[in-house]
Design an enzyme around this catalytic site. Structure first.
Site, PDB file in Angstrom:
ATOM      1  N   ASP A 161       0.833  -1.196   0.000  1.00 43.48           N
ATOM      2  CA  ASP A 161       0.000   0.000   0.000  1.00 43.48           C
ATOM      3  C   ASP A 161       0.878   1.260   0.000  1.00 43.48           C
ATOM      4  OD1 ASP A 161      -2.819   1.103   0.298  1.00 43.48           O
ATOM      5  OD2 ASP A 161      -1.905   1.934   2.096  1.00 43.48           O
ATOM      6  N   TYR A 267      -1.130  11.656   2.838  1.00 41.30           N
ATOM      7  CA  TYR A 267      -2.249  11.826   1.916  1.00 41.30           C
ATOM      8  C   TYR A 267      -2.609  13.290   1.708  1.00 41.30           C
ATOM      9  CZ  TYR A 267      -2.651   6.821   2.363  1.00 41.30           C
ATOM     10  OH  TYR A 267      -2.377   5.485   2.328  1.00 41.30           O
ATOM     11  N   HIS A 323      -7.194  -6.564   0.693  1.00 39.47           N
ATOM     12  CA  HIS A 323      -6.143  -5.548   0.587  1.00 39.47           C
ATOM     13  C   HIS A 323      -4.879  -5.910   1.368  1.00 39.47           C
ATOM     14  CE1 HIS A 323      -4.806  -1.652  -0.747  1.00 39.47           C
ATOM     15  NE2 HIS A 323      -4.537  -1.253   0.479  1.00 39.47           N
TER      16      HIS A 323
END
Length: 401
Positions: A161, A267, A323
């Site tokens: 990720d 982010y 995930h």
């Protein structure tokens, strides 16, 4: 504005769109959370005190806990294996820490020197609160210096990720330092942000929301860190106490507002930059993509697009995984990683095989539209390996596994 010949900022129009989405989805989630709070205000702000780290975070069963300072930032890492053997650096995702690799460290340490780092802003590493501290140039330079501090000039990387995203930049900017690259659940940086819409914890709505100040941190702490419960549902399915202990470890690692600020700052910065694929060369580092066939965030299209920028790559589809395939199906993932690292170069496939492509099409549980360009690209890179596919695939219906 170009910050370097391989890193570029997105256009002004794209920046405006991102800010608009941040406001729109932020308003949507704020209203949604407000209604939830109004329904049960006591539960919404419930928070258990966590002052003592769970044993799994601090014991030495998996490796030796160490610290190093890079440019005044303290990094925590766990090391296992023979220091004379080739180094593999493990980069965890979001929201996570070095513990993400608990199933990989013992397996890899039998053959390699393994280092699982807490990225800046996570775990027991320093957590500067300023957004500027998480600019990509700073992050990559710190990781480069960290590798050198371990006494080596080259290593292999396994990234999941967010850690995979940083790995992409490391490979693109310092390819001479990276021998092999394993990417888990992470497309190329230029496609990383094309997340699947829906009700996933960190879908596109939450990613846009996360760029707002203060509110995402508060949201993450609600209902005694229910966001951790939602993210690590696969651990809560464990019938023993092991899974529950790991969930508590993650809750301890993210139990304060400042534990989220540094992590979310990634982010707040990274969506505004891309790799300049027009001027940069292809990535020649041998690469392995690992994805779960039930991943709610990553599209098959983004993996196909990512492969266009890598000269030598293989793909491993992990059936039944979402995930976190390295946690959900560790035996399958470990076997694939060891085969990739220890096999000869002729094992590395130029492109996905027929069985992999069949797995993509047969296992996908989300509706995905492919353009003809995508399949032309795959056809070109596979030297005709997808001849069995129709020349135009417009729609894939939902399937059951």
């Amino acid at each position: 504005m170009v910050t370097n010949d391989k890193i570029v900022h997105i256009s002004t129009w794209e920046i405006v769109k991102l800010h608009f989405f941040s406001f729109a989805y932020g308003l949507y989630l704020i209203v949604k959370r407000f209604l939830k709070w109004a329904w049960d205000p006591t539960r919404f702000f419930m928070m258990q005190q966590r002052d003592k780290p769970p044993p799994c975070l601090v014991d030495n069963n998996l490796g030796t806990h160490s610290y190093v300072k890079i440019k005044s930032i303290k990094f925590h890492y766990v090391e296992a294996g023979d220091k004379d053997k080739p180094l593999i650096l493990l980069l965890h995702g979001f929201p996570d820490c070095w513990l993400s690799w608990r199933e990989q460290i013992p397996c890899l340490a039998e053959h390699y020197r393994v280092v699982a780092i807490d990225l800046k802003g996570f775990g027991d590493s320093d957590k500067p609160s300023t957004k500027r501290s998480y600019k990509i140039e700073i992050l990559i330079e710190e990781l480069r210096q960290f590798i050198l501090s371990l006494g080596v000039k080259q290593c292999s990387i396994i990234g999941h990720d967010l850690g995979g995203l940083l790995g992409w930049y490391l490979v693109a900017l310092h390819g001479d330092m990276i021998y092999k690259f394993v990417i888990i659940s992470c497309p190329h940086p230029n496609f990383y942000w094309n997340r699947m819409p829906g009700d996933s914890v960190f879908d596109s709505k939450w990613i846009h929301f996360s760029r707002l100040p203060f509110l995402p941190e508060i949201d993450a702490l609600k209902e005694d860190l229910s966001i951790i419960n939602d993210t690590f549902q696969h651990l809560q399915l464990d019938q023993t106490n092991t899974g529950k202990n790991y969930v508590e470890a993650y809750k301890y690692a993210f139990s304060r507002k400042e534990d989220w600020t540094g992590a979310i700052n990634y982010y707040r910065n990274l969506p505004f930059i891309r790799l300049n694929t027009e001027s940069s060369e292809q990535i020649y580092t041998r690469t392995l993509f690992i994805i779960g066939n039930m991943d709610p965030l990553i599209t098959i299209e983004s993996i196909v697009q990512s492969s266009e920028y890598v000269e030598k790559f293989s793909v491993k589809i992990v059936s039944g995984a979402q995930h976190f395939p390295h946690q959900q199906k560790p035996d399958v993932v470990n076997k694939a990683i060891l085969k990739f690292f220890m096999g000869t170069t002729n094992i590395i496939e130029k492109t996905p095989s027929k069985s992999i492509m069949s797995s993509w099409l047969g296992s996908l549980s989300n509706t995905v539209k492919y353009s003809n360009h995508m399949f032309d690209t795959v056809h070109k890179k596979t030297s005709g390996v997808v001849n069995g596919l129709p020349s135009k695939v417009l729609y894939l219906g939902q399937t059951t596994s």
